[in-house]
Design a protein around this motif. Sequence first.
Motif, mmCIF file in Angstrom:
data_model
loop_
_atom_site.group_PDB
_atom_site.id
_atom_site.type_symbol
_atom_site.label_atom_id
_atom_site.label_comp_id
_atom_site.label_asym_id
_atom_site.label_seq_id
_atom_site.Cartn_x
_atom_site.Cartn_y
_atom_site.Cartn_z
ATOM 1 N N THR A 148 -14.285 23.920 23.442
ATOM 2 C CA THR A 148 -15.249 24.544 24.348
ATOM 3 C C THR A 148 -16.438 23.613 24.585
ATOM 4 N N VAL A 165 -24.270 34.813 34.621
ATOM 5 C CA VAL A 165 -24.143 34.781 33.159
ATOM 6 C C VAL A 165 -23.750 36.147 32.596
ATOM 7 N N HIS A 166 -23.683 37.148 33.434
ATOM 8 C CA HIS A 166 -23.306 38.485 32.963
ATOM 9 C C HIS A 166 -22.507 39.189 34.047
ATOM 10 N N PRO A 187 -22.524 30.113 25.714
ATOM 11 C CA PRO A 187 -21.251 30.544 25.089
ATOM 12 C C PRO A 187 -20.867 29.697 23.877
ATOM 13 N N VAL A 190 -22.892 30.838 20.934
ATOM 14 C CA VAL A 190 -22.360 32.103 20.418
ATOM 15 C C VAL A 190 -21.102 31.847 19.598
ATOM 16 N N GLN A 191 -20.206 31.013 20.136
ATOM 17 C CA GLN A 191 -18.997 30.654 19.391
ATOM 18 C C GLN A 191 -19.341 30.080 18.026
ATOM 19 N N ASP A 243 -13.332 33.356 19.500
ATOM 20 C CA ASP A 243 -13.705 32.120 20.193
ATOM 21 C C ASP A 243 -12.935 31.967 21.499
ATOM 22 N N ILE A 246 -14.525 34.231 24.055
ATOM 23 C CA ILE A 246 -15.779 33.658 24.564
ATOM 24 C C ILE A 246 -15.483 32.535 25.552
ATOM 25 N N LEU A 247 -14.489 31.703 25.255
ATOM 26 C CA LEU A 247 -14.104 30.637 26.183
ATOM 27 C C LEU A 247 -13.605 31.217 27.499
ATOM 28 N N GLY A 249 -14.535 33.948 28.810
ATOM 29 C CA GLY A 249 -15.694 34.422 29.546
ATOM 30 C C GLY A 249 -16.526 33.289 30.118
ATOM 31 N N ALA A 250 -16.553 32.144 29.433
ATOM 32 C CA ALA A 250 -17.348 31.003 29.894
ATOM 33 C C ALA A 250 -16.686 30.270 31.057
ATOM 34 N N VAL A 265 -10.611 38.302 28.993
ATOM 35 C CA VAL A 265 -11.657 38.201 27.975
ATOM 36 C C VAL A 265 -11.353 39.108 26.793
#
Length: 367
Positions: A148, A165-166, A187, A190-191, A243, A246-247, A249-250, A265
């Motif tokens: 990531t 971002v949301h 992200p 956060v990961q 993880d 999150i990836l 989502g990123a 996600v």
Amino acid sequence: MNSGALLVDAAVPLLVLAVAWLTPSLTSPTLPFGVRIPAVRADSPVIAEQRKRYRRLVGTAGGALVALNVGLSATTHLVWPGVVPALILAVCLAAFRQARVAIAAAKRDEDWYRGLRQGVVTDTSLRTDPERFPHLWSIPALLIVAGTVVTGIVLYPSVPDRFAVHFNASGIPDGFATKSVGSVFFPVFVQAGVTATILVLSWFSFRARPELDPARPADSARRHRRFSVRAVISLLLLAGCVDVSILAGAWPIWHADQNLSPVLVLLPLLTGLAIVVGVALRTGQGGSRLPAADDGAPEEENSGVVRRDDDQYWRGAGSLYVNRDDPSLFVQKRFGFGWTLNFGNPRAVLLLALILGLSLALPLIVR
């Protein structure tokens, strides 16, 4: 509302409901609903009756809440993310407390420990010759975080000056940020935070004080070893799945996509949680579902000593362990799967405060 949003609105409450319904199956037979009892009382009618009542209430009320949530999501825009899972959890806690009170009353009124020898046992080999921490199982999560980071570095130049971002439950952006290292790589932060937290907690938990049965200490020590390894492996796999979520989502954020797929996600996260629940069902809390030995050897002879009645140290319906005389940082949960903190130990309170503080400070990076 699209099908992806409907799946999200149904999947999360269903997962909470399934875990709540399965909770009584995860605990040791001598800890029904978090009440310590002697093994000879494990088949008491009051326990079987409370287990049925708990599941009937959780299944009926929880199922109705899930159906209501899906219906509202499909027919109206009136959706409150997180409310239905919270309501299911509230129903679970109320039903759990009711069962706990009934079993504790029967235990007290019938004096279940009368005439029994209570004791505590330890196995020094768990300290002198401990199981090796399964480090290799942390590699997938670490590789995903590294991947990531590389992806973010490569895509950073192409990220627009203002980007989403949301996203709401339908995958439509509803929050934006100005391009910066903090906002673009949020992200990744956060990961890294999630992975580091799970690794640290797993390492401490792996060395937690074992709950050994004085009736068969050698057998329970073997179960503890296998339980610790399996539980930690499942947590490390969960970290990798988180993880990946999150990836996922990123990825649309870094590509300036206007839509995010809630299914992509959510799916890795649900997979990780399914792994943990599956291991819990096969292993049982503290290894209670495991045989005494992998080779099928006969069980150890019963010494006649029962585990000490330690209900006094468990508060909040048996979810909080508070024992200032116990130096342990982590202990096994009374219900559910895994470990919890000893809130009578100042170091445990400090660790919890540190984790919560970092979690609250992390969103400030995006600003």
